[in-house]
Design a protein around this motif. Structure first.
Motif, PDB file in Angstrom:
ATOM      1  N   ASP A 213     -11.465   3.614  -1.906  1.00 14.94           N
ATOM      2  CA  ASP A 213     -11.389   4.522  -3.054  1.00 14.94           C
ATOM      3  C   ASP A 213     -10.893   5.901  -2.646  1.00 14.94           C
ATOM      4  O   ASP A 213     -10.094   6.521  -3.365  1.00 14.94           O
ATOM      5  N   ARG A 214     -11.346   6.399  -1.493  1.00 12.79           N
ATOM      6  CA  ARG A 214     -10.896   7.722  -1.042  1.00 12.79           C
ATOM      7  C   ARG A 214      -9.416   7.716  -0.698  1.00 12.79           C
ATOM      8  O   ARG A 214      -8.696   8.672  -0.980  1.00 12.79           O
ATOM      9  N   LEU A 215      -8.963   6.632  -0.083  1.00 11.52           N
ATOM     10  CA  LEU A 215      -7.537   6.542   0.230  1.00 11.52           C
ATOM     11  C   LEU A 215      -6.705   6.553  -1.045  1.00 11.52           C
ATOM     12  O   LEU A 215      -5.735   7.318  -1.167  1.00 11.52           O
ATOM     13  N   VAL A 216      -7.071   5.709  -1.988  1.00  9.72           N
ATOM     14  CA  VAL A 216      -6.296   5.602  -3.223  1.00  9.72           C
ATOM     15  C   VAL A 216      -6.290   6.930  -3.972  1.00  9.72           C
ATOM     16  O   VAL A 216      -5.259   7.344  -4.524  1.00  9.72           O
ATOM     17  N   GLU A 217      -7.417   7.617  -3.990  1.00 13.80           N
ATOM     18  CA  GLU A 217      -7.484   8.910  -4.683  1.00 13.80           C
ATOM     19  C   GLU A 217      -6.523   9.922  -4.069  1.00 13.80           C
ATOM     20  O   GLU A 217      -5.831  10.655  -4.793  1.00 13.80           O
ATOM     21  N   LEU A 218      -6.445   9.964  -2.743  1.00 12.52           N
ATOM     22  CA  LEU A 218      -5.600  10.961  -2.086  1.00 12.52           C
ATOM     23  C   LEU A 218      -4.134  10.533  -2.076  1.00 12.52           C
ATOM     24  O   LEU A 218      -3.238  11.366  -2.237  1.00 12.52           O
TER      25      LEU A 218
ATOM     26  N   GLY B  79       5.446   1.298 -10.072  1.00 12.66           N
ATOM     27  CA  GLY B  79       6.885   1.346  -9.837  1.00 12.66           C
ATOM     28  C   GLY B  79       7.301   2.008  -8.540  1.00 12.66           C
ATOM     29  O   GLY B  79       8.478   1.969  -8.178  1.00 12.66           O
ATOM     30  N   GLU B  80       6.357   2.622  -7.813  1.00 11.70           N
ATOM     31  CA  GLU B  80       6.720   3.295  -6.570  1.00 11.70           C
ATOM     32  C   GLU B  80       6.925   2.299  -5.428  1.00 11.70           C
ATOM     33  O   GLU B  80       6.430   1.162  -5.456  1.00 11.70           O
ATOM     34  N   ARG B  81       7.644   2.762  -4.431  1.00 15.28           N
ATOM     35  CA  ARG B  81       7.820   2.011  -3.186  1.00 15.28           C
ATOM     36  C   ARG B  81       7.078   2.767  -2.093  1.00 15.28           C
ATOM     37  O   ARG B  81       7.425   3.903  -1.762  1.00 15.28           O
ATOM     38  N   ILE B  82       6.034   2.131  -1.554  1.00 20.84           N
ATOM     39  CA  ILE B  82       5.149   2.784  -0.588  1.00 20.84           C
ATOM     40  C   ILE B  82       5.115   1.978   0.701  1.00 20.84           C
ATOM     41  O   ILE B  82       5.134   0.738   0.681  1.00 20.84           O
ATOM     42  N   LEU B  83       5.057   2.676   1.805  1.00 23.68           N
ATOM     43  CA  LEU B  83       5.016   2.055   3.133  1.00 23.68           C
ATOM     44  C   LEU B  83       3.621   2.160   3.720  1.00 23.68           C
ATOM     45  O   LEU B  83       3.027   3.241   3.740  1.00 23.68           O
ATOM     46  N   GLU B  84       3.102   1.028   4.209  1.00 17.22           N
ATOM     47  CA  GLU B  84       1.868   1.040   4.988  1.00 17.22           C
ATOM     48  C   GLU B  84       2.204   0.688   6.431  1.00 17.22           C
ATOM     49  O   GLU B  84       2.685  -0.417   6.710  1.00 17.22           O
ATOM     50  N   VAL B  85       1.953   1.603   7.340  1.00 19.56           N
ATOM     51  CA  VAL B  85       2.200   1.371   8.755  1.00 19.56           C
ATOM     52  C   VAL B  85       0.912   0.855   9.397  1.00 19.56           C
ATOM     53  O   VAL B  85      -0.116   1.528   9.359  1.00 19.56           O
ATOM     54  N   GLY B  86       0.967  -0.336   9.949  1.00 21.62           N
ATOM     55  CA  GLY B  86      -0.202  -0.917  10.588  1.00 21.62           C
ATOM     56  C   GLY B  86      -1.238  -1.433   9.610  1.00 21.62           C
ATOM     57  O   GLY B  86      -2.398  -0.998   9.646  1.00 21.62           O
ATOM     58  N   PRO B  87      -0.889  -2.364   8.730  1.00 25.72           N
ATOM     59  CA  PRO B  87      -1.854  -2.861   7.745  1.00 25.72           C
ATOM     60  C   PRO B  87      -2.984  -3.684   8.340  1.00 25.72           C
ATOM     61  O   PRO B  87      -4.014  -3.877   7.692  1.00 25.72           O
ATOM     62  N   GLY B  88      -2.820  -4.161   9.572  1.00 27.78           N
ATOM     63  CA  GLY B  88      -3.853  -5.002  10.159  1.00 27.78           C
ATOM     64  C   GLY B  88      -4.078  -6.236   9.310  1.00 27.78           C
ATOM     65  O   GLY B  88      -3.138  -6.964   8.992  1.00 27.78           O
ATOM     66  N   THR B  89      -5.313  -6.470   8.887  1.00 31.54           N
ATOM     67  CA  THR B  89      -5.630  -7.637   8.063  1.00 31.54           C
ATOM     68  C   THR B  89      -5.601  -7.323   6.570  1.00 31.54           C
ATOM     69  O   THR B  89      -6.054  -8.123   5.754  1.00 31.54           O
ATOM     70  N   GLY B  90      -5.099  -6.156   6.198  1.00 30.94           N
ATOM     71  CA  GLY B  90      -4.926  -5.824   4.789  1.00 30.94           C
ATOM     72  C   GLY B  90      -6.117  -5.157   4.133  1.00 30.94           C
ATOM     73  O   GLY B  90      -6.266  -5.220   2.912  1.00 30.94           O
ATOM     74  N   TYR B  91      -6.940  -4.472   4.903  1.00 25.16           N
ATOM     75  CA  TYR B  91      -8.155  -3.844   4.365  1.00 25.16           C
ATOM     76  C   TYR B  91      -7.833  -2.918   3.192  1.00 25.16           C
ATOM     77  O   TYR B  91      -8.552  -2.906   2.190  1.00 25.16           O
ATOM     78  N   TYR B  92      -6.768  -2.129   3.295  1.00 28.99           N
ATOM     79  CA  TYR B  92      -6.389  -1.190   2.240  1.00 28.99           C
ATOM     80  C   TYR B  92      -5.227  -1.708   1.385  1.00 28.99           C
ATOM     81  O   TYR B  92      -4.996  -1.196   0.284  1.00 28.99           O
ATOM     82  N   SER B  93      -4.505  -2.668   1.886  1.00 26.13           N
ATOM     83  CA  SER B  93      -3.233  -3.071   1.287  1.00 26.13           C
ATOM     84  C   SER B  93      -3.343  -3.481  -0.172  1.00 26.13           C
ATOM     85  O   SER B  93      -2.541  -3.054  -1.026  1.00 26.13           O
ATOM     86  N   PHE B  94      -4.318  -4.297  -0.498  1.00 20.63           N
ATOM     87  CA  PHE B  94      -4.373  -4.879  -1.836  1.00 20.63           C
ATOM     88  C   PHE B  94      -4.782  -3.873  -2.906  1.00 20.63           C
ATOM     89  O   PHE B  94      -4.315  -3.949  -4.042  1.00 20.63           O
ATOM     90  N   ASP B  95      -5.613  -2.912  -2.541  1.00 13.40           N
ATOM     91  CA  ASP B  95      -5.968  -1.867  -3.507  1.00 13.40           C
ATOM     92  C   ASP B  95      -4.755  -1.017  -3.858  1.00 13.40           C
ATOM     93  O   ASP B  95      -4.576  -0.617  -5.007  1.00 13.40           O
TER      94      ASP B  95
END
Length: 213
Positions: free
Chosen positions: A46-51, A57-73
């Protein structure tokens, strides 16, 4: 061997291992992925998504998703018209997240394997980027930050999360200095020095990133 001697040997071994990890930047190996799935105190989804404030419609990059802890949110907030670019040096991690995405019928993720010091994305092609406990794993963190500055659009957002105790923890002060040299401006934060997210912005009129001395 006496208990005291055993305790000293164990302590020395632990300190030695911590020092090795600190001085040898490297990602968490796939066989230790259970660490990545554990709760992340202080650096919650929740804190990540808020910040980060991902928008449809945006294109966002996640560097080092690991097992996807934050990816799906994050992907959920981008909607079907958006795209989450998953970028990891370990193909096994990408395969892991893609398999979960298939099970959940999530279709707005694109995996790419590679080195964060040389991102395979066009200049000014991404709206935002984020990485959590990853910056210190990059052999040259400032090279990774310069690459992020290159691929983000003017005004683009970068969120970096850190958790004290991680072998490659980066302090807030060190992070701000490195990000500044790469051409970013500090733009917000959440948490405390032991567990925090820091947000940076690529200026709308970007200056040339500082060259390493």
């Amino acid at each position: 061997m006496r208990p005291r001697t055993l305790a000293l040997a164990a302590t020395a071994g632990t300190l030695g291992a911590a020092y090795w990890w600190r001085t040898h930047p490297s990602p968490c190996p796939y066989w230790q992925r259970f660490w990545l799935a554990a709760p992340h105190p202080g650096i919650t989804r929740d804190r990540l998504v808020e910040l980060l404030d991902p928008r449809p419609g945006e294109r966002i990059l996640e560097v080092g998703p690991g097992t996807g802890y934050y990816s799906f949110d994050v992907a959920d907030r981008l909607g079907s018209e958006g795209r989450l670019e998953l970028f990891d040096i370990q193909q096994q991690m990408l395969d892991h997240v893609v398999a979960i995405a298939a099970e959940r019928e999530v279709t707005n993720m694109t995996p790419t394997q590679g080195d964060a010091q040389s991102l395979p994305f066009a200049d000014a092609s991404l709206d935002a980027a984020f990485m959590v406990t990853v910056l210190g794993e990059i052999p040259d963190p400032e090279a990774g930050l310069r690459e992020l500055a290159r691929v983000l659009k003017p005004g683009g957002r970068l969120v970096i999360g850190e958790l004290f105790g991680d072998p490659h923890y980066v302090s807030p002060g060190s992070m701000r200095a490195s990000a500044g040299r790469a051409g970013f401006e500090a733009d917000g934060k959440s948490g405390n020095p032991l567990a925090f997210f820091a947000r940076f912005a690529r200026p709308s009129r970007p200056s040339r990133p500082s060259r390493p001395s």
